[in-house]
Design a protein around this motif. Structure first.
Motif, short mmCIF file in Angstrom:
data_model
loop_
_atom_site.label_atom_id
_atom_site.label_comp_id
_atom_site.label_asym_id
_atom_site.label_seq_id
_atom_site.Cartn_x
_atom_site.Cartn_y
_atom_site.Cartn_z
N ALA A 65 0.84 -1.19 0.00
CA ALA A 65 0.00 0.00 0.00
C ALA A 65 0.88 1.25 0.00
CB ALA A 65 -0.90 -0.01 1.23
N PRO A 66 0.31 2.39 -0.41
CA PRO A 66 1.07 3.64 -0.31
C PRO A 66 1.59 3.84 1.12
CG PRO A 66 -0.94 3.99 -1.57
CD PRO A 66 -1.03 2.60 -0.98
N GLY A 67 2.86 4.18 1.23
CA GLY A 67 3.48 4.36 2.54
C GLY A 67 4.09 3.09 3.10
N GLY A 68 3.78 1.94 2.49
CA GLY A 68 4.36 0.67 2.93
C GLY A 68 5.67 0.40 2.23
N GLN A 69 6.45 -0.48 2.81
CA GLN A 69 7.73 -0.89 2.21
C GLN A 69 7.95 -2.35 2.51
OE1 GLN A 69 11.13 1.60 3.05
NE2 GLN A 69 12.52 -0.12 2.82
N LEU A 70 8.35 -3.12 1.49
CA LEU A 70 8.66 -4.53 1.67
C LEU A 70 10.09 -4.79 1.25
CD1 LEU A 70 7.80 -7.47 2.28
CD2 LEU A 70 7.03 -7.62 -0.11
N THR A 71 10.86 -5.36 2.17
CA THR A 71 12.22 -5.78 1.88
C THR A 71 12.24 -7.29 1.96
OG1 THR A 71 13.10 -3.76 2.88
CG2 THR A 71 14.64 -5.62 2.60
N VAL A 72 12.74 -7.94 0.90
CA VAL A 72 12.77 -9.40 0.83
C VAL A 72 14.22 -9.84 0.67
CG1 VAL A 72 11.94 -11.43 -0.41
CG2 VAL A 72 10.50 -9.40 -0.27
N SER A 73 14.66 -10.76 1.53
CA SER A 73 16.04 -11.25 1.47
C SER A 73 16.07 -12.76 1.61
CB SER A 73 16.85 -10.61 2.61
OG SER A 73 18.18 -11.09 2.59
N GLY A 74 16.57 -13.43 0.58
CA GLY A 74 16.72 -14.88 0.63
C GLY A 74 15.43 -15.65 0.48
#
Length: 96
Positions: A65-74
């Motif tokens: 969503a706007p304002g959200g952030q997803l960091t994916v590692s591995g």
């Protein structure tokens, strides 16, 4: 995996396979397999996979969503199906 508006880190088991078989949420862009990401969320897991079951209804794996952030590692996200345009590969592995 629950929804936390403030975000957080989800550590998946190394090599774990998490199969999504139903819609968890419906965001602005349609049905999603995970809750809509509204905060800063990190998914980590050495060789882990989150995938949509081949017999499940069509849905994207994740929506930010706007304002959200997803960091994916591995973690590999695969099998998502959604209406709209996606220019990335069918299955992607991200590791910053």
């Amino acid at each position: 995996m629950g929804q936390a508006a403030s975000g957080g880190t989800v550590s998946l088991a190394a090599g774990g396979v998490y199969t999504l078989s139903s819609v968890a949420a419906t965001g602005a862009n349609g049905p999603d397999g995970l809750p809509v990401i509204t905060g800063n969320v990190t998914l980590t897991g050495t060789g882990a996979t989150i995938r949509r079951s081949p017999s499940a209804p069509d849905f994207r794996i994740a929506e930010i969503a706007p304002g959200g952030q997803l960091t994916v590692s591995g973690v590999t996200l695969s099998g998502g199906r959604a209406a709209g345009r996606w220019t990335g590969p069918e299955s992607s592995t991200w590791a910053p």
